[in-house]
Design an enzyme around this catalytic site. Structure first.
Site, PDB file in Angstrom:
ATOM      1  CB  SER A   1      -0.929   0.025   1.218  1.00 51.33           C
ATOM      2  OG  SER A   1      -0.168  -0.021   2.409  1.00 51.33           O
ATOM      3  CB  CYS A   2       2.721   2.852   2.352  1.00 52.79           C
ATOM      4  SG  CYS A   2       3.822   1.755   3.278  1.00 52.79           S
ATOM      5  N   GLY A   3       4.578   1.539  -0.306  1.00 51.30           N
ATOM      6  CA  GLY A   3       5.942   1.625  -0.801  1.00 51.30           C
ATOM      7  C   GLY A   3       6.936   1.578   0.328  1.00 51.30           C
TER       8      GLY A   3
ATOM      9  CD  GLU B   1       5.929   6.361  -0.518  1.00 51.78           C
ATOM     10  OE1 GLU B   1       6.322   6.327   0.669  1.00 51.78           O
ATOM     11  OE2 GLU B   1       4.839   6.886  -0.857  1.00 51.78           O
TER      12      GLU B   1
END
Length: 284
Positions: free
Chosen positions: A114-116, A223
Site C-alpha cells: 500500500s505505501c511503498g 513514492e
C-alpha cells in the site's frame, strides 16, 4: 510461478438471501529482492513481471539507470517443504564494474503493498540520486491537452483485465502525449505496478521516459512521484488526490502533477506549463 488470482469460498448476502459460492481474489505474496546475492528488500506484490518489478525498484532507488548496468535477474530456490521453488525470491546481478550501493550493505528494506518504502528519505535524497532532470527536449517539448488527459482514466480502466475478475487491483499505465496506451501493469500495490512499468522500460533500453504520461489508479503519493522522477517521466496523473510531499517534489523537480482526474475535471498541482490551459475568460 505464482498465480495472479486465487479462489476462495465466500458467503454472500444479497437482499437478505444467503448463499455460498467461490470468489476470485487477487493474489498477494511476498517477493524478496536480493542484490548480488545479498538481501535488500521485501515487498508484497501480485505475482507476475517479477524481474521487471525488481529492476524498476532498483531504478527508483538510484541503483540502475540503463540496461547495460544489469547483468541478469534470476529466481532463487524457495524454502518449501516439498523442495519446489516458490518463485518469491529474485536475485539481481549488477554488471561488472557497477558499484554496489550502500543500501545493500547497510539496511534491509521492508515495503508493503500500500505505501511503498516505509520511512522513505526526504526530497534531498531524490534530488541527489536522480540521474535525469525532468525537462523537455527543445526539439520535442511535451504538450498535454486537457481533453486528452480526461480520457486516460477510462482507457486505463478498460485495459485492466485482472481487475474485472477481482475488483482488487491497482493499475499504472504509460500513455503518449496523444493518449495512446503504451504499456499497463496491474498489482495489489500501485507502487509495484509503476516499478513493473519502469523495469520493463529499463530492460528495453528506453530510459529516461521523457515523452510519456504516467497514469495511476488511486492517489499520487510521494513514492509514486519519486518513481516518476527517477525514471525521467515528465507527467504523473492520478484519479485521486496527491500528498503534500508529492506536490513539493513535483514543484522542485519540474514534474507535471495532475490529481482528481475525473471526466473533464482535474487539478493541476505542478508543472502546468505543459498543459494547454485556458482561463475562465477563454484566454490561452
Amino acid at each position: 510461478m505464482g498465480r495472479v488470482t486465487e479462489r476462495r469460498r465466500v458467503t454472500r448476502v444479497r437482499d437478505g438471501v444467503v448463499s455460498s459460492r467461490p470468489d476470485t481474489l487477487v493474489a498477494e505474496e511476498p517477493l524478496e529482492i536480493r542484490l548480488n546475492g545479498k538481501p535488500l528488500a521485501i515487498t508484497m506484490r501480485t505475482p507476475g513481471d517479477d524481474f521487471a518489478l525488481a529492476a524498476g525498484f532498483l531504478v527508483s532507488e538510484g541503483v540502475l539507470g540503463s540496461a547495460d548496468e544489469l547483468r541478469n535477474i534470476v529466481y532463487c530456490a524457495g524454502a518449501t517443504e516439498d523442495g519446489h521453488n516458490t518463485y518469491n525470491v529474485v536475485d539481481v546481478q549488477l554488471a561488472p564494474g557497477v558499484p554496489l550501493p550502500d543500501i545493500a550493505l547497510e539496511r534491509n528494506v521492508y515495503t508493503t503493498s500500500s505505501c511503498g518504502l516505509c520511512g522513505k528519505a526526504s526530497l534531498d535524497a531524490v534530488r541527489t540520486t536522480a540521474r535525469w532532470a525532468i525537462e523537455d527536449l527543445p526539439e520535442a517539448p511535451v504538450r498535454l491537452e486537457p481533453d486528452v488527459l480526461s480520457r486516460l482514466p477510462d482507457r486505463l480502466r478498460a485495459a485492466q483485465r485482472v481487475f474485472d475478475r477481482t475488483g482488487g487491483l491497482h493499475a499504472a499505465a504509460l500513455f503518449s502525449p496523444e493518449g495512446e496506451l503504451l504499456d499497463i501493469r496491474e498489482d495489489v500495490g500501485r507502487h509495484n505496478a509503476v516499478d513493473k512499468l519502469v523495469g520493463r522500460a529499463l530492460q528495453q533500453g528506453r530510459l529516461p521516459l521523457r515523452d510519456v504520461v504516467l497514469m495511476v489508479s488511486g492517489r499520487a503519493s510521494f513514492e509514486l512521484a519519486q518513481k516518476a522522477v527517477m525514471a525521467g517521466i515528465p507527467a504523473l496523473t492520478a484519479v485521486s488526490a496527491p500528498s503534500s510531499l508529492a506536490v513539493d517534489l513535483a514543484a522542485e523537480t519540474g514534474l507535471t502533477l495532475v490529481g482528481f482526474l475525473r471526466g473533464t475535471s482535474m487539478n493541476v498541482y505542478a508543472g502546468e506549463h505543459r498543459l494547454a490551459l485556458r482561463t475562465a475568460a477563454g484566454r490561452a
